[in-house]
Design an enzyme around this catalytic site. Structure first.
Site, PDB file in Angstrom:
ATOM      1  N   SER A 186      -6.896   1.925   4.517  1.00  8.59           N
ATOM      2  CA  SER A 186      -7.283   1.456   3.183  1.00  8.59           C
ATOM      3  C   SER A 186      -8.436   2.292   2.645  1.00  8.59           C
ATOM      4  CB  SER A 186      -7.679  -0.023   3.231  1.00  8.59           C
ATOM      5  OG  SER A 186      -6.577  -0.836   3.570  1.00  8.59           O
ATOM      6  N   ALA A 219       4.108   5.673  -1.010  1.00 10.48           N
ATOM      7  CA  ALA A 219       4.003   4.565  -0.056  1.00 10.48           C
ATOM      8  C   ALA A 219       3.225   4.921   1.208  1.00 10.48           C
ATOM      9  CB  ALA A 219       5.399   4.072   0.318  1.00 10.48           C
ATOM     10  N   ASN A 220       2.941   6.176   1.425  1.00 11.44           N
ATOM     11  CA  ASN A 220       2.143   6.554   2.597  1.00 11.44           C
ATOM     12  C   ASN A 220       1.072   7.564   2.183  1.00 11.44           C
ATOM     13  OD1 ASN A 220       4.166   8.511   2.148  1.00 11.44           O
ATOM     14  ND2 ASN A 220       4.054   9.244   4.242  1.00 11.44           N
ATOM     15  N   TYR A 237       2.499   0.042  11.608  1.00  8.87           N
ATOM     16  CA  TYR A 237       2.502  -0.628  10.307  1.00  8.87           C
ATOM     17  C   TYR A 237       3.948  -1.000   9.979  1.00  8.87           C
ATOM     18  CZ  TYR A 237      -2.238   1.149   9.415  1.00  8.87           C
ATOM     19  OH  TYR A 237      -3.581   1.428   9.483  1.00  8.87           O
ATOM     20  N   GLU A 295      -1.087  -4.154  10.207  1.00  6.77           N
ATOM     21  CA  GLU A 295      -1.701  -4.681   8.988  1.00  6.77           C
ATOM     22  C   GLU A 295      -2.012  -6.167   9.039  1.00  6.77           C
ATOM     23  OE1 GLU A 295       2.745  -5.019   8.225  1.00  6.77           O
ATOM     24  OE2 GLU A 295       1.400  -3.550   9.141  1.00  6.77           O
ATOM     25  N   ASP A 354       3.021  -0.519  -0.536  1.00  9.68           N
ATOM     26  CA  ASP A 354       3.584  -0.901   0.762  1.00  9.68           C
ATOM     27  C   ASP A 354       3.932  -2.383   0.825  1.00  9.68           C
ATOM     28  OD1 ASP A 354       3.772   1.452   2.252  1.00  9.68           O
ATOM     29  OD2 ASP A 354       1.657   1.425   2.755  1.00  9.68           O
ATOM     30  N   ILE A 382     -11.342  -3.406   0.452  1.00 11.85           N
ATOM     31  CA  ILE A 382     -11.631  -2.082   1.014  1.00 11.85           C
ATOM     32  C   ILE A 382     -11.145  -0.982   0.079  1.00 11.85           C
ATOM     33  CG2 ILE A 382     -11.245  -0.526   2.958  1.00 11.85           C
ATOM     34  CD1 ILE A 382     -12.897  -2.937   3.702  1.00 11.85           C
ATOM     35  N   LYS A 408       4.145   4.569  10.800  1.00 15.98           N
ATOM     36  CA  LYS A 408       4.886   3.891   9.737  1.00 15.98           C
ATOM     37  C   LYS A 408       6.027   3.056  10.313  1.00 15.98           C
ATOM     38  CE  LYS A 408       4.296   3.929   6.009  1.00 15.98           C
ATOM     39  NZ  LYS A 408       3.457   2.949   5.270  1.00 15.98           N
ATOM     40  N   VAL A 432      -1.813   1.358  -5.024  1.00 17.09           N
ATOM     41  CA  VAL A 432      -2.034   1.480  -3.581  1.00 17.09           C
ATOM     42  C   VAL A 432      -1.357   0.337  -2.833  1.00 17.09           C
ATOM     43  CG1 VAL A 432      -3.799   1.777  -1.790  1.00 17.09           C
ATOM     44  CG2 VAL A 432      -4.234   2.608  -4.099  1.00 17.09           C
ATOM     45  N   ALA A 433      -1.018  -0.729  -3.544  1.00 19.17           N
ATOM     46  CA  ALA A 433      -0.364  -1.893  -2.925  1.00 19.17           C
ATOM     47  C   ALA A 433       1.138  -1.702  -2.782  1.00 19.17           C
ATOM     48  CB  ALA A 433      -0.655  -3.142  -3.750  1.00 19.17           C
ATOM     49  N   SER A 478     -11.316 -11.209 -12.586  1.00 23.17           N
ATOM     50  CA  SER A 478      -9.939 -10.816 -12.854  1.00 23.17           C
ATOM     51  C   SER A 478      -9.132 -11.981 -13.419  1.00 23.17           C
ATOM     52  CB  SER A 478      -9.274 -10.307 -11.569  1.00 23.17           C
ATOM     53  OG  SER A 478      -7.957  -9.880 -11.836  1.00 23.17           O
ATOM     54  N   HIS A 494       4.759  -3.834   7.295  1.00 21.14           N
ATOM     55  CA  HIS A 494       4.864  -4.305   5.904  1.00 21.14           C
ATOM     56  C   HIS A 494       6.225  -4.973   5.668  1.00 21.14           C
ATOM     57  CE1 HIS A 494       1.133  -2.242   4.942  1.00 21.14           C
ATOM     58  NE2 HIS A 494       1.617  -1.146   5.481  1.00 21.14           N
ATOM     59  N   ARG A 528       1.376  12.065   9.902  1.00 24.28           N
ATOM     60  CA  ARG A 528       0.508  11.442  10.899  1.00 24.28           C
ATOM     61  C   ARG A 528       1.256  11.230  12.212  1.00 24.28           C
ATOM     62  NH1 ARG A 528      -1.311   6.346   7.354  1.00 24.28           N
ATOM     63  NH2 ARG A 528       0.828   6.695   6.600  1.00 24.28           N
ATOM     64  N   ASP A 566     -11.943  -8.692  -9.656  1.00 31.03           N
ATOM     65  CA  ASP A 566     -11.486  -9.496  -8.522  1.00 31.03           C
ATOM     66  C   ASP A 566     -11.646 -10.961  -8.910  1.00 31.03           C
ATOM     67  OD1 ASP A 566     -11.265 -10.681  -5.737  1.00 31.03           O
ATOM     68  OD2 ASP A 566     -11.246  -8.560  -5.211  1.00 31.03           O
TER      69      ASP A 566
END
Length: 366
Positions: free
Chosen positions: A134, A299-300, A94, A118, A270, A178, A75, A267-268, A220, A96, A15, A198
């Site tokens: 996301s 991670a990306n 981003y 973020e 990062d 998302i 990134k 996906v979490a 959850s 993180h 990117r 959730d």
């Protein structure tokens, strides 16, 4: 203002921080934009595209950082970039921070102004600059998970949609934000049976209203998670705590309860990952196996579809880049509470509470 768009140098990150259309808007507002040679190549944008709208193309990343007051990236900076970031820089990307003490210390030492995509936060609590990535990552999680369920890649050998006479695969989605909603939508579209979890009942009611009947919701809890992981083929970790480390919803000991070839997509990652056994991987080497469970922890993730991702990112970042360039970071953040939430590290101080909490440090008041 002098704005720099360097080439991303993180492993397999294709990117770029700004499209030619975005650069055009900045130049129209009387700013100077320096783009590193081939910065947009991986996303399908070429040096001539940037030159045609008035950008100056520089050969090296060192030249871009040296020429710019504001750096617009995708990134977080990696070690090779740390020495290039100086106290006069505003870096918009981003970050993180909560997942990397090394990065945090490096940016504190630089005394730059670090504004994290973020944590830019609207009044309703939504994260406008994180949302498009996301969305991409949530959809990709199913695309990648379906692939890694194939037997040649050590998966269970399950086709998510099934076929007539054979039940579909089962997908468990942790988090109804998302990422979770986009993952559930894609999995449902393939015909899989989907369970989405959730702790936010309002969000679960929304999912229940908008999703087809083969997407079911469940509150959850550790008990419920332990029950579901035993018979689900693909598990998506899509939990986010703004600016902080993700909670560990799947622990190391839970892997033994999963069937061999189960696929985990975190996906979490990062933000440290919501699976205890998560460690960041790359598109070059995306998976590893523990206890016969396949882990996909890139991670990306959106970097694999850079054309789509870069367009989606610039759509949402450009208004903020223009505001920062036109007004300067202090005035822009003073006028815009949403943008001000993006301030993470400022002139050698941590100003975002969750980052300090991640490392048990104190927060310096602005």
């Amino acid at each position: 203002m002098q704005i720099g768009v360097p080439k991303e140098i993180k492993n397999n990150e294709s990117r770029v921080g700004m499209t030619p259309a975005g650069v055009f808007e900045l130049i129209k507002n009387n700013h100077t934009v320096y783009v590193q040679k081939d910065a947009g190549f991986g996303s399908g944008f070429f040096d001539e595209d940037y030159k045609d709208v008035g950008a100056t193309v520089l050969d090296t990343i060192e030249e871009v950082y040296a020429a710019a007051d504001m750096i617009v990236k995708v990134k977080e900076p990696i070690a090779e970039e740390y020495p290039l970031i100086k106290s006069h820089h505003v870096v918009f990307t981003y970050f993180h921070f909560a997942s990397s003490e090394v990065l945090t210390k490096a940016m504190l030492k630089s005394e730059a102004v670090c504004i994290a995509y973020e944590t830019v936060e609207d009044k309703d609590g939504s994260l406008p600059l994180l949302t498009p990535m996301s969305e991409v990552a949530g959809r990709m999680a199913i695309q990648q998970g379906a692939k890694y369920l194939e037997k040649p890649i050590k998966g269970r050998g399950v086709l998510l949609g099934g076929v007539p006479g054979v039940p579909p695969g089962k997908v468990l989605v942790l988090g109804a934000g998302i990422v979770g909603i986009q993952a559930a939508k894609m999995a449902a579209g393939l015909g899989a049976h989907v369970t989405i979890m959730d702790i936010n009942m309002k969000q679960l009611r929304y999912v229940n209203d908008v999703m087809p009947s083969h997407v079911v919701t469940e509150f959850s809890s550790e008990y419920n998670i332990r029950k579901r992981i035993k018979d689900h083929d693909l598990i998506i970790g899509g939990v986010l705590v703004k600016g902080a480390k993700a909670p560990k919803l799947i622990t190391r000991d839970m892997l033994k309860d999963m069937r061999p070839g189960t696929v985990l997509v975190d996906v979490a990652v990062d933000q440290g990952g919501c699976i205890e056994t998560t460690k960041a991987t790359t598109h070059e080497d995306p998976t590893f196996i523990i206890d016969d469970v396949v882990h996909y922890c890139v991670a990306n993730m959106p970097g694999a579809v850079p054309y789509t991702s870069t367009l989606a990112l610039t759509n949402v970042t450009l208004p903020y880049v223009l505001r920062l360039a036109n007004e300067g970071w202090e005035n822009a953040c003073a006028k815009d509470e949403t943008l001000a939430k993006g301030l993470n590290v400022v002139k050698g101080k941590i100003v975002y509470e969750e980052i300090a909490e991640a490392f048990n440090w104190s927060v310096d008041a602005m």
